[in-house]
Design an enzyme around this catalytic site. Structure first.
Site, PDB file in Angstrom:
ATOM      1  N   PRO A 127     -11.342  26.065  -7.444  1.00 56.97           N
ATOM      2  CA  PRO A 127      -9.972  25.616  -6.661  1.00 56.97           C
ATOM      3  C   PRO A 127      -9.392  24.814  -7.663  1.00 56.97           C
ATOM      4  O   PRO A 127      -8.268  24.568  -7.938  1.00 56.97           O
ATOM      5  CB  PRO A 127     -10.509  25.092  -5.312  1.00 56.97           C
ATOM      6  CG  PRO A 127     -11.666  25.703  -5.065  1.00 56.97           C
ATOM      7  CD  PRO A 127     -12.415  25.954  -6.467  1.00 56.97           C
ATOM      8  N   GLN A 276      22.516  55.629 -25.222  1.00 56.43           N
ATOM      9  CA  GLN A 276      21.742  54.752 -26.480  1.00 56.43           C
ATOM     10  C   GLN A 276      21.085  53.771 -25.513  1.00 56.43           C
ATOM     11  O   GLN A 276      20.028  53.436 -26.181  1.00 56.43           O
ATOM     12  CB  GLN A 276      23.078  54.358 -27.237  1.00 56.43           C
ATOM     13  CG  GLN A 276      22.355  53.943 -28.344  1.00 56.43           C
ATOM     14  CD  GLN A 276      23.459  53.370 -29.354  1.00 56.43           C
ATOM     15  OE1 GLN A 276      24.109  52.519 -29.359  1.00 56.43           O
ATOM     16  NE2 GLN A 276      23.205  53.749 -30.568  1.00 56.43           N
ATOM     17  N   GLY A 339      14.240  54.239 -12.903  1.00 56.63           N
ATOM     18  CA  GLY A 339      15.200  54.249 -11.812  1.00 56.63           C
ATOM     19  C   GLY A 339      14.377  54.063 -10.501  1.00 56.63           C
ATOM     20  O   GLY A 339      13.409  53.425 -10.522  1.00 56.63           O
ATOM     21  N   GLU A 363      -8.866  35.328 -18.062  1.00 55.23           N
ATOM     22  CA  GLU A 363      -9.429  35.272 -19.508  1.00 55.23           C
ATOM     23  C   GLU A 363      -8.496  34.487 -20.249  1.00 55.23           C
ATOM     24  O   GLU A 363      -8.591  34.408 -21.677  1.00 55.23           O
ATOM     25  CB  GLU A 363      -9.688  36.694 -19.939  1.00 55.23           C
ATOM     26  CG  GLU A 363     -10.449  37.541 -19.450  1.00 55.23           C
ATOM     27  CD  GLU A 363     -11.858  37.023 -18.882  1.00 55.23           C
ATOM     28  OE1 GLU A 363     -12.405  36.230 -19.433  1.00 55.23           O
ATOM     29  OE2 GLU A 363     -12.483  37.770 -18.195  1.00 55.23           O
ATOM     30  N   THR A 365      -4.747  31.915 -19.784  1.00 53.38           N
ATOM     31  CA  THR A 365      -3.309  32.367 -19.819  1.00 53.38           C
ATOM     32  C   THR A 365      -2.664  32.497 -20.968  1.00 53.38           C
ATOM     33  O   THR A 365      -3.106  31.917 -22.169  1.00 53.38           O
ATOM     34  CB  THR A 365      -2.711  31.263 -18.780  1.00 53.38           C
ATOM     35  OG1 THR A 365      -2.523  30.111 -19.704  1.00 53.38           O
ATOM     36  CG2 THR A 365      -3.406  30.981 -17.569  1.00 53.38           C
TER      37      THR A 365
HETATM   38  C1  LIG Z   1      -7.253  38.890 -10.405  1.00 50.80           C
HETATM   39  C2  LIG Z   1      -7.753  37.838 -11.134  1.00 50.80           C
HETATM   40  C3  LIG Z   1      -9.384  37.724 -11.434  1.00 50.80           C
HETATM   41  C4  LIG Z   1      -9.977  36.778 -11.970  1.00 50.80           C
HETATM   42  N1  LIG Z   1     -11.322  37.004 -12.371  1.00 50.80           N
HETATM   43  C5  LIG Z   1     -12.205  35.936 -12.578  1.00 50.80           C
HETATM   44  C6  LIG Z   1     -13.564  36.001 -12.770  1.00 50.80           C
HETATM   45  O1  LIG Z   1     -14.204  36.999 -12.462  1.00 50.80           O
HETATM   46  N2  LIG Z   1     -14.416  34.899 -12.946  1.00 50.80           N
HETATM   47  C7  LIG Z   1     -13.712  33.668 -13.241  1.00 50.80           C
HETATM   48  O2  LIG Z   1     -14.488  32.740 -13.309  1.00 50.80           O
HETATM   49  N3  LIG Z   1     -12.344  33.687 -13.260  1.00 50.80           N
HETATM   50  C8  LIG Z   1     -11.641  34.536 -12.891  1.00 50.80           C
HETATM   51  N4  LIG Z   1     -10.215  34.484 -12.754  1.00 50.80           N
HETATM   52  C9  LIG Z   1      -9.544  33.308 -12.827  1.00 50.80           C
HETATM   53  C10 LIG Z   1      -8.740  33.053 -13.856  1.00 50.80           C
HETATM   54  O3  LIG Z   1      -9.399  33.206 -15.187  1.00 50.80           O
HETATM   55  C11 LIG Z   1      -7.703  31.962 -14.152  1.00 50.80           C
HETATM   56  O4  LIG Z   1      -6.813  32.247 -12.947  1.00 50.80           O
HETATM   57  C12 LIG Z   1      -7.242  31.625 -15.358  1.00 50.80           C
HETATM   58  O5  LIG Z   1      -8.061  30.894 -16.245  1.00 50.80           O
HETATM   59  C13 LIG Z   1      -6.037  30.646 -14.924  1.00 50.80           C
HETATM   60  O6  LIG Z   1      -6.538  29.250 -14.259  1.00 50.80           O
HETATM   61  P1  LIG Z   1      -5.859  28.937 -12.879  1.00 50.80           P
HETATM   62  O7  LIG Z   1      -5.559  30.173 -12.125  1.00 50.80           O
HETATM   63  O8  LIG Z   1      -6.614  27.689 -12.555  1.00 50.80           O
HETATM   64  O9  LIG Z   1      -4.684  28.157 -13.347  1.00 50.80           O
HETATM   65  P2  LIG Z   1      -4.361  26.781 -14.168  1.00 50.80           P
HETATM   66  O10 LIG Z   1      -5.227  26.495 -15.015  1.00 50.80           O
HETATM   67  O11 LIG Z   1      -4.215  25.758 -12.772  1.00 50.80           O
HETATM   68  O12 LIG Z   1      -2.839  26.867 -14.760  1.00 50.80           O
HETATM   69  C14 LIG Z   1      -1.883  26.830 -13.878  1.00 50.80           C
HETATM   70  C15 LIG Z   1      -0.598  26.943 -15.159  1.00 50.80           C
HETATM   71  O13 LIG Z   1      -0.618  25.894 -16.180  1.00 50.80           O
HETATM   72  C16 LIG Z   1      -0.738  26.231 -17.373  1.00 50.80           C
HETATM   73  N5  LIG Z   1      -1.706  25.417 -18.107  1.00 50.80           N
HETATM   74  C17 LIG Z   1      -2.696  25.015 -17.685  1.00 50.80           C
HETATM   75  N6  LIG Z   1      -3.144  24.297 -18.907  1.00 50.80           N
HETATM   76  C18 LIG Z   1      -2.233  24.331 -19.929  1.00 50.80           C
HETATM   77  C19 LIG Z   1      -2.235  23.815 -21.060  1.00 50.80           C
HETATM   78  N7  LIG Z   1      -3.094  23.027 -21.799  1.00 50.80           N
HETATM   79  N8  LIG Z   1      -0.874  24.016 -21.804  1.00 50.80           N
HETATM   80  C20 LIG Z   1       0.141  24.806 -21.229  1.00 50.80           C
HETATM   81  N9  LIG Z   1      -0.023  25.277 -20.109  1.00 50.80           N
HETATM   82  C21 LIG Z   1      -1.257  24.980 -19.365  1.00 50.80           C
HETATM   83  C22 LIG Z   1      -1.213  27.703 -17.086  1.00 50.80           C
HETATM   84  O14 LIG Z   1      -0.914  28.717 -18.233  1.00 50.80           O
HETATM   85  C23 LIG Z   1      -0.705  28.139 -15.881  1.00 50.80           C
HETATM   86  O15 LIG Z   1       0.729  28.642 -16.173  1.00 50.80           O
HETATM   87  C24 LIG Z   1      -9.477  35.519 -12.227  1.00 50.80           C
HETATM   88  C25 LIG Z   1      -8.045  35.451 -11.853  1.00 50.80           C
HETATM   89  C26 LIG Z   1      -7.445  36.336 -11.385  1.00 50.80           C
HETATM   90  C27 LIG Z   1      -5.967  36.316 -10.877  1.00 50.80           C
END
Ligand SMILES: Cc1cc2nc3c(=O)[nH]c(=O)nc-3n(C[C@H](O)[C@H](O)[C@H](O)COP(=O)(O)OP(=O)(O)OC[C@H]3O[C@@H](n4cnc5c(N)ncnc54)[C@H](O)[C@@H]3O)c2cc1C
Length: 390
Positions: A127, A276, A339, A363, A365
């Site tokens: 979380p 186009q 569409g 993997e 963002t």
């Molecule tokens: C469908 C799905 C499947 C997944 N499967 C797995 C899995 O099997 N195992 C697992 O462990 N995880 C899994 N994940 C988790 C996924 O890897 C994370 O959601 C991802 O790494 C982003 O972390 P967060 O959601 O906590 O976002 P946060 O880290 O909270 O980021 C929120 C926002 O802040 C930005 N941000 C954060 N740090 C920075 C920075 N230093 N500079 C600029 N921007 C930043 C991010 O880019 C994003 O826009 C899954 C996620 C989804 C949606």
């Protein structure tokens, strides 16, 4: 420079395409309607993966895998990426970190995972910890030779298709001691909280788990204390390449469908491709695919050619960033060309539109990939990405 695919690579690409078309595409609409691949269909698909000779795509022959080069894996993954609803994940890829296990762990986890008899899910995110894994709160503490895990894990993909979880925890709560643990299902002290719905309807679930002093025998630590992050990093390179392959495959299918539609759909007494604005969209889609595919195969080839780990890391980030973002632009244009029909769930481009959005999030963002690329440029110069023959 030789940009030709070998006869073997072409043969594997055809295998991947045939498997996608014959086995996975027929499951797409049922998976989308049901929210995930219906349970009663799973064993059949697993058997099909074996029958088609696609078990252990990312592992060597010494462990019973297919023994493929990265380019060979990529030509298959690209074809699998064409299918919607994450059905590509039916073709399992046991985490490479399992190779670093003890001989007993290799026997118990890796070999059966390669044969599709077992499956592992990877639990890193929490979380309060996603992009920044040092914020992981799940702690592993040892008492009387047994490890006890406590913490929450979110987004655990394929939990309901797996019989073990690789859990990333901090020993004694110390972020300098990230460590991986193999947890068999069902596990005392591990609760499946829920598997929420997501934008895509993926083949398998994404679970939220709670560990409450969950006991893990000492011989279920993977690697050593503190090695968890290094092992996860190796997995990231592979996963980023795989995401890029899937994004390219998905975008290619969307572009092909849109191209056919534009030739046959008429408005104002002419095929819409004669406008186009539509032709330019198709042109941009083709050019972006050309660039993405060129990058994808270059990085795969560099891995096969033994490029150093740092360079591969740097390039895998750039690759994942570009391919996932380009795929987003391409599939969006495909929806527009269709569409109203592009907005219907029975149309693969609509499903691809929902599916590929997550490629910019999981993997690492897009922002995190830019952080990696930026820091590589700062440390090693633009040449990491712009090297010339000089
Ligand atoms: C469908 C799905 C499947 C997944 N499967 C797995 C899995 O099997 N195992 C697992 O462990 N995880 C899994 N994940 C988790 C996924 O890897 C994370 O959601 C991802 O790494 C982003 O972390 P967060 O959601 O906590 O976002 P946060 O880290 O909270 O980021 C929120 C926002 O802040 C930005 N941000 C954060 N740090 C920075 C920075 N230093 N500079 C600029 N921007 C930043 C991010 O880019 C994003 O826009 C899954 C996620 C989804 C949606």
């Amino acid at each position: 420079m030789n940009f030709d695919f070998s006869p073997r690579e072409r043969e594997l690409a055809r295998l991947g395409r045939a498997f996608a078309d014959e086995v996975l595409v027929p499951l797409e609409e049922a998976t989308d309607r049901h929210g995930e691949l219906p349970m009663e269909l799973r064993a059949g698909v697993r058997q099909a993966v074996r029958d088609w000779g696609l078990a252990g795509i990312n592992h060597g022959r010494e462990h019973g895998g297919m023994g493929l080069t990265m380019v060979e894996q990529t030509v298959i993954e690209e074809q699998l990426g064409r299918v919607t609803n994450g059905l590509w994940s039916c073709v399992w890829r046991p985490p490479v970190s399992l190779k670093s296990g003890t001989p007993e762990q290799i026997e118990t986890y890796l070999l059966p995972s390669i044969h599709g008899e077992r499956r592992g899910a990877f639990a890193i995110s929490e979380p309060d910890a996603g992009s920044d894994p040092r914020r992981v709160q799940t702690a592993a503490r040892q008492r009387d030779g047994v490890w006890y895990l406590t913490g929450d894990k979110w987004f655990v993909t394929s939990y309901n298709a797996s019989d073990f979880i690789i859990v990333h925890a901090h020993v004694d709560g110390d972020p300098d001691k990230p460590t991986l643990f193999l947890v068999d299902k069902p596990a005392a002290g591990m609760t499946h909280r829920r598997s929420p719905a997501f934008m895509h309807n993926f083949a398998f679930d994404h679970a939220e788990l709670r560990f409450d002093d969950a006991p893990v025998p000492a011989n279920r630590m993977l690697g050593e204390v503190g090695q968890g992050f290094e092992m996860t990093k190796d997995w990231f390179v592979e996963a980023r390449l795989q995401i890029a392959s899937h994004a390219v495959g998905a975008a290619t299918r969307a572009a092909e469908l849109a191209n056919d539609y534009a030739a046959n759909r008429h408005a104002f007494d002419r095929p819409i491709r004669d406008f186009q604005s539509i032709e330019f969209m198709l042109a941009d889609m083709a050019v972006e695919l050309f660039a993405a595919k060129s990058m994808l195969y270059r990085v795969a080839w560099e891995i096969d050619s033994g490029a150093d780990r740092k360079t591969i890391h740097a390039r895998a980030s750039a690759l994942k960033l570009y391919c996932s973002e380009a795929a987003g632009r391409i599939v969006d244009k495909a929806v527009q060309i269709f569409g109203g029909r592009g907005y219907m769930r029975e149309n693969p481009v609509e499903r691809l539109y929902r599916d590929i959005r997550v490629d910019r999030i999981w993997e690492g963002t897009s922002e995190i990939q830019r952080v990696v690329v930026g820091s590589q440029i700062r440390k090693r110069g633009m040449g990491v990405y712009t090297e010339t023959a000089i």
